[in-house]
Design a protein around this motif. Structure first.
Motif, PDB file in Angstrom:
ATOM      1  N   TYR A  20       2.749  -4.899  -6.403  1.00  0.00           N
ATOM      2  CA  TYR A  20       1.759  -4.584  -6.336  1.00  0.00           C
ATOM      3  C   TYR A  20       0.664  -4.832  -7.216  1.00  0.00           C
ATOM      4  CZ  TYR A  20       2.493  -8.935  -9.609  1.00  0.00           C
ATOM      5  OH  TYR A  20       2.263 -10.044  -9.633  1.00  0.00           O
ATOM      6  N   CYS A  21      -0.215  -5.697  -6.685  1.00  0.00           N
ATOM      7  CA  CYS A  21      -1.684  -6.062  -6.064  1.00  0.00           C
ATOM      8  C   CYS A  21      -2.502  -4.345  -5.926  1.00  0.00           C
ATOM      9  CB  CYS A  21      -1.494  -6.594  -5.088  1.00  0.00           C
ATOM     10  SG  CYS A  21      -0.903  -6.725  -4.051  1.00  0.00           S
ATOM     11  N   SER A  22      -1.491  -4.061  -5.316  1.00  0.00           N
ATOM     12  CA  SER A  22      -2.470  -2.607  -4.180  1.00  0.00           C
ATOM     13  C   SER A  22      -2.494  -1.485  -5.784  1.00  0.00           C
ATOM     14  CB  SER A  22      -1.797  -1.875  -3.006  1.00  0.00           C
ATOM     15  OG  SER A  22      -1.861  -2.928  -2.557  1.00  0.00           O
TER      16      SER A  22
ATOM     17  N   LEU B  29      -5.353  -3.280  -8.809  1.00  0.00           N
ATOM     18  CA  LEU B  29      -6.345  -3.349  -8.599  1.00  0.00           C
ATOM     19  C   LEU B  29      -7.427  -2.756  -8.127  1.00  0.00           C
ATOM     20  CD1 LEU B  29      -6.015  -6.792  -6.282  1.00  0.00           C
ATOM     21  CD2 LEU B  29      -6.624  -6.276  -8.983  1.00  0.00           C
ATOM     22  N   LYS B  30      -6.691  -1.738  -7.536  1.00  0.00           N
ATOM     23  CA  LYS B  30      -7.028  -0.553  -7.038  1.00  0.00           C
ATOM     24  C   LYS B  30      -6.747   1.003  -6.772  1.00  0.00           C
ATOM     25  CE  LYS B  30      -6.722  -2.385  -2.448  1.00  0.00           C
ATOM     26  NZ  LYS B  30      -6.039  -3.046  -0.896  1.00  0.00           N
ATOM     27  N   ILE B  31      -6.014   1.559  -6.596  1.00  0.00           N
ATOM     28  CA  ILE B  31      -5.368   2.851  -6.818  1.00  0.00           C
ATOM     29  C   ILE B  31      -5.125   3.490  -8.571  1.00  0.00           C
ATOM     30  CG2 ILE B  31      -2.916   4.478  -5.855  1.00  0.00           C
ATOM     31  CD1 ILE B  31      -2.248   2.153  -4.028  1.00  0.00           C
TER      32      ILE B  31
ATOM     33  N   SER C 229      -9.329  -6.038   1.894  1.00  0.00           N
ATOM     34  CA  SER C 229      -9.750  -6.147   0.477  1.00  0.00           C
ATOM     35  C   SER C 229      -9.694  -7.366   0.566  1.00  0.00           C
ATOM     36  CB  SER C 229      -9.167  -5.224  -0.130  1.00  0.00           C
ATOM     37  OG  SER C 229      -8.473  -4.012  -0.006  1.00  0.00           O
ATOM     38  N   CYS C 230      -8.927  -8.207  -0.165  1.00  0.00           N
ATOM     39  CA  CYS C 230      -9.013  -9.172  -0.827  1.00  0.00           C
ATOM     40  C   CYS C 230      -9.250 -10.291   0.185  1.00  0.00           C
ATOM     41  CB  CYS C 230      -7.638  -9.281  -1.930  1.00  0.00           C
ATOM     42  SG  CYS C 230      -7.485  -7.944  -2.884  1.00  0.00           S
ATOM     43  N   LEU C 231      -9.663 -11.208  -0.479  1.00  0.00           N
ATOM     44  CA  LEU C 231     -10.616 -12.530   0.579  1.00  0.00           C
ATOM     45  C   LEU C 231      -8.912 -13.226   0.811  1.00  0.00           C
ATOM     46  CD1 LEU C 231     -12.588 -14.827   1.992  1.00  0.00           C
ATOM     47  CD2 LEU C 231     -12.397 -15.535  -0.821  1.00  0.00           C
ATOM     48  N   ALA C 232      -8.510 -13.364  -0.377  1.00  0.00           N
ATOM     49  CA  ALA C 232      -6.577 -14.279  -0.722  1.00  0.00           C
ATOM     50  C   ALA C 232      -5.864 -13.309  -0.083  1.00  0.00           C
ATOM     51  CB  ALA C 232      -6.690 -15.090  -2.042  1.00  0.00           C
ATOM     52  N   CYS C 233      -5.920 -12.537   0.322  1.00  0.00           N
ATOM     53  CA  CYS C 233      -4.574 -11.432  -0.023  1.00  0.00           C
ATOM     54  C   CYS C 233      -3.318 -12.434   1.129  1.00  0.00           C
ATOM     55  CB  CYS C 233      -5.109 -10.822   1.745  1.00  0.00           C
ATOM     56  SG  CYS C 233      -3.206  -9.542   1.710  1.00  0.00           S
ATOM     57  N   ILE C 234      -2.326 -11.794  -0.216  1.00  0.00           N
ATOM     58  CA  ILE C 234      -1.356 -12.171   0.184  1.00  0.00           C
ATOM     59  C   ILE C 234      -0.221 -11.916   1.045  1.00  0.00           C
ATOM     60  CG2 ILE C 234      -0.626 -12.157  -2.327  1.00  0.00           C
ATOM     61  CD1 ILE C 234       1.393  -8.910  -1.500  1.00  0.00           C
TER      62      ILE C 234
HETATM   63  S1  SF4 Z   1      -5.883  -6.560   0.160  1.00  0.00           S
HETATM   64 FE1  SF4 Z   1      -3.788  -7.795  -0.250  1.00  0.00          FE
HETATM   65  S2  SF4 Z   1      -4.028  -9.107  -1.887  1.00  0.00           S
HETATM   66 FE2  SF4 Z   1      -5.763  -7.497  -2.126  1.00  0.00          FE
HETATM   67  S3  SF4 Z   1      -4.259  -5.141  -3.366  1.00  0.00           S
HETATM   68 FE3  SF4 Z   1      -4.266  -5.657  -1.067  1.00  0.00          FE
HETATM   69  S4  SF4 Z   1      -2.420  -6.283  -0.336  1.00  0.00           S
HETATM   70 FE4  SF4 Z   1      -2.938  -6.988  -1.712  1.00  0.00          FE
END
Ligand code: SF4
Length: 241
Positions: A46-48, A51-53, A145-150
């Motif tokens: 659900y982060c995508s 946080l963005k879409i 996108s994220c520094l600490a991507c899952i």
């Molecule tokens: S870069 Fe990784 S943590 Fe960030 S929104 Fe995309 S999948 Fe999620």
């Protein structure tokens, strides 16, 4: 992620006159207390969306300035990145498009201009136009996108721990609190123990410090002749499916 008997948090965005507008925040109560799942399915990852879409969609839907207009959304997914991305259309109506609506007509297209390109083509284009690669790529990250991507692998977590130990520990603390690690087979402390920090991250502490600031005031374009391929190019750090 920390939602605990609460509605999904509201979304804030900046309008053209500099004001900050807030929408949402009145939905049904719910609890997550779980990391986004490492999955290609956006309902579980659900982060995508959050946080963005969904943020992009909410700000378009909330502003009348997009009504009776034609708007083009441009994003940078490439088919090469994953099977899921290979299936994306290069050009399609955006999720906020209402071009058939008699009352709230909003014509919004979504274009993915680099969808067909390989990574080397993107770097070559940036070199040609003197576009400075983002600092994360210069520190060794190769997929963001994220520094600490899952989706981070051992080296990526080891690099985060090297340049931002408090940030790393905060995330590890959530794994402890939730009783559930981001990647099911082991937590990020164990992952980082198995990895090696990117050399570019540990040998450029000043760039790492500036990259972690909330603002960036350095040039984004330089003379093409001074352009350098960043350390993270053609790397193996992992990103969304
Ligand atoms: S870069 Fe990784 S943590 Fe960030 S929104 Fe995309 S999948 Fe999620």
């Amino acid at each position: 992620m920390l939602r605990d008997g609460e509605a999904t948090a509201p979304i804030q965005f900046e309008t053209p006159n500099g004001a900050v507008q807030t929408v949402g925040g009145q939905g049904p109560l719910g609890t997550r207390l779980r990391f986004p799942q490492v999955s290609a399915d956006l309902r579980h990852r659900y982060c995508s969306g959050y946080l963005k879409i969904d943020v992009m969609a909410a700000l378009i839907r909330a502003q009348p300035r997009f009504l009776q207009q034609r708007t083009l959304i441009v994003t940078g997914e490439r088919a090469d990145e994953s099977h899921a991305r290979a299936a994306y259309a290069t050009f399609e109506p955006h999720r906020t498009d209402t071009r058939g609506s008699p009352r709230r007509l909003r014509h919004v297209d979504h274009w993915r201009p680099v969808h067909h390109l390989h990574e080397r083509d993107v770097w070559a284009m940036m070199r040609r136009h003197g576009i400075v690669p983002g600092p994360a790529y210069r520190l060794g990250w190769s997929r963001l996108s994220c520094l600490a991507c899952i989706f981070g692998g051992p080296d990526q977590w080891a690099s985060l721990r090297a340049i931002a130990p408090a940030w790393f520990e905060r995330i590890a603390g959530y794994e402890d609190r939730f009783g559930c690690t981001i990647q099911r087979h082991c937590g990020i402390r164990a992952l980082a123990d198995r990895g090696r920090p990117y050399p570019a991250a540990v040998t450029q502490p000043d760039l790492a410090r500036r990259a972690l600031c909330s603002s960036w005031a350095e040039p984004v374009r330089i003379a093409s002749g001074n352009w350098q391929l960043p350390a993270g190019a053609f790397g193996h750090s992992r990103g969304p499916s």
